[in-house]
Design an enzyme around this catalytic site. Structure first.
Site, short mmCIF file in Angstrom:
data_model
loop_
_atom_site.label_atom_id
_atom_site.label_comp_id
_atom_site.label_asym_id
_atom_site.label_seq_id
_atom_site.Cartn_x
_atom_site.Cartn_y
_atom_site.Cartn_z
N THR A 39 0.72 -1.27 0.05
CA THR A 39 -0.08 0.04 0.05
C THR A 39 0.84 1.31 -0.04
OG1 THR A 39 -1.86 -1.18 0.94
CG2 THR A 39 -1.69 1.29 1.48
N TYR A 96 -8.37 1.29 -4.07
CA TYR A 96 -6.74 1.42 -4.68
C TYR A 96 -6.10 0.20 -4.84
CZ TYR A 96 -4.67 -0.39 -0.22
OH TYR A 96 -4.54 -1.19 0.69
N GLN A 123 0.01 -9.70 -0.03
CA GLN A 123 -0.79 -10.83 0.22
C GLN A 123 -0.08 -11.76 -1.20
OE1 GLN A 123 -1.87 -7.83 -0.69
NE2 GLN A 123 -3.82 -7.74 -1.66
N THR A 168 1.64 -4.52 4.10
CA THR A 168 1.71 -4.71 5.63
C THR A 168 0.83 -6.25 6.04
OG1 THR A 168 -0.74 -3.81 5.88
CG2 THR A 168 1.11 -2.38 6.11
N ASP A 169 0.25 -6.59 4.93
CA ASP A 169 -0.49 -7.92 5.25
C ASP A 169 0.57 -9.00 5.65
OD1 ASP A 169 -2.80 -6.63 4.41
OD2 ASP A 169 -3.13 -7.72 2.68
N LYS A 187 1.16 -7.95 12.68
CA LYS A 187 -0.27 -7.09 12.22
C LYS A 187 -1.33 -7.10 13.20
CE LYS A 187 -2.74 -4.90 8.30
NZ LYS A 187 -2.66 -4.99 6.82
N GLU A 221 -2.18 -29.68 28.42
CA GLU A 221 -3.46 -30.71 28.34
C GLU A 221 -3.39 -31.85 27.15
OE1 GLU A 221 -7.66 -28.99 28.25
OE2 GLU A 221 -6.43 -27.15 28.17
N1 ASP Z 1 -2.64 -5.57 1.05
C1 ASP Z 1 -1.66 -4.43 1.19
C2 ASP Z 1 -0.30 -5.11 1.25
O1 ASP Z 1 -0.16 -5.89 2.23
C3 ASP Z 1 -2.01 -3.86 2.42
C4 ASP Z 1 -0.94 -2.88 2.77
O2 ASP Z 1 0.07 -2.79 2.42
O3 ASP Z 1 -1.14 -2.15 3.89
O4 ASP Z 1 0.27 -5.04 0.31
#
Ligand code: ASP
Length: 348
Positions: free
Chosen positions: A32, A45, A79, A111-112, A184, A305
């Site tokens: 992103t 986006y 992703q 971020t993913d 995250k 357990e």
């Molecule tokens: N889907 C995006 C990614 O991981 C989300 C992000 O960067 O915040 O590339």
């Protein structure tokens, strides 16, 4: 004459101070932070659109902190991150430090799966110069895009000599995290990253870093894991446990030749009878099974357990399932011995 001398001294000082700027290479992978939308709201986006040169240009003052160079490693939403891109990153980072091309590295990343890349590199980079990963929750075209500030802070951390020895870190929303412990924790907020078991190791604000602790478990410099010649890593899958879960994922992994399975168990890595039987069968067939937990905080402990000795399972300690998968993939490049693999989970 006197003014000529003064000019000469000023020029010399200028040259000396620019020569002293730390050399930072930014490796861009997409996400992103390099995302572009049609309007200033966040909706609709596309991640991984903007090239690294444009990202650097969007951060005023960043070139006062360091001599910067950018390289595009990939341009994907994270992703779509792959083990192949991790290997490319690992190779380039080790090469940069081996050739003394930079004093620190910043990686821009979606971020993913950022926490996974951070842990993979923490286990495979063989130098203890800083590698700092960052990204953003809002695309570059959004109101209050967080990417420029995160990139500025990441370069600040990578350029600071105090960061040597901390290995791979994630810098996000003014906090510095150890690459092993970061996760995250929010789907959309700019305050998306936390280290739920340990907290941040430092803060970065106004061009300065303050550290409060040093990571103990990041192995960077003395890592035993060397994947430079491995084309493929052993396949490891994750099976998620929930009330009344059927063991179809486990059985499929076994059938498909996976070498390891991580159970995202309930509570302290627990599972039901159906999972128990499928796991026993997988272990009999030579698959290594690690108990982790779907709970984000706490450890998974041996012999609670579940009788790990009788069943043949090992535990992930406090690694979440996606990080446990990375350690098991790397561990399996070296050994199938369960005791040795369990030691990896207590050490790294
Ligand atoms: N889907 C995006 C990614 O991981 C989300 C992000 O960067 O915040 O590339």
């Amino acid at each position: 004459m006197r003014s000529l001398c003064t000019l000469f001294v000023v020029l010399l000082l200028g040259i000396a101070s620019s020569a002293q700027k730390p050399r930072i290479i930014i490796l861009a992978t997409g996400g992103t932070i390099a995302g572009e939308g049609a309007s200033a709201d966040r909706a609709a986006y596309t991640a991984g659109k903007v090239p690294i040169e444009a990202l650097i240009k969007a951060v005023p003052g960043i070139d006062n902190i360091a001599d910067l160079k950018g390289e595009q490693i990939s341009n994907v939403g994270s992703q779509d991150m792959t083990i192949g891109i991790w290997q490319k990153l690992d190779k380039r980072i080790n090469e940069i430090f081996a050739n003394n091309e930079a004093d620190g590295i910043v990686i821009t990343h979606g971020t993913d799966t950022q926490e996974e890349t951070a842990y993979f590199l923490a286990l495979t980079v063989r130098y203890d110069k800083p590698v700092v990963i960052t990204g953003s929750m809002r695309p570059s075209t959004a109101i209050s895009a967080d990417g420029p500030k995160n990139l500025f802070d990441a370069v600040t951390v990578a350029a600071d000599p105090q960061s040597n020895g901390n290995g791979v870190m994630v810098v996000f929303d003014e906090r510095v995290f150890d690459g092993r412990d970061v996760a995250k924790m929010n789907t959309t907020n700019v305050d998306a990253f936390h280290a739920p078991n340990t907290g941040p190791i430092g803060q970065v604000y106004d061009g300065k870093v303050m550290y409060y602790m040093r990571p103990l478990r990041s192995s960077t410099k003395n890592t035993p894991f060397d994947i430079r010649n491995d084309k493929e890593l052993p396949k490891v899958g994750i099976a998620y446990m929930y009330a009344d879960a059927r063991p179809d994922a486990i059985n499929t992994f076994v059938r498909e030749g996976y070498k390891g399975i991580i159970i995202a168990g309930v509570g302290n890595g627990n599972f039901n009878k159906a999972f128990h039987d499928a796991i026993a069968d997988a272990i009999k067939k030579g698959v290594v099974v690690v108990r982790a937990s779907r709970i984000p905080i706490g450890r998974v402990t041996l012999y609670d357990e579940i009788d790990d000795k009788a069943l043949g399972t090992i535990v992930s300690d406090d690694l979440n399932p996606q990080k446990a998968r990375i350690l098991l993939m790397l561990g399996l490049t070296q050994t199938n011995n369960k005791e040795a693999l369990q030691n990896d989970f207590f050490k790294y």
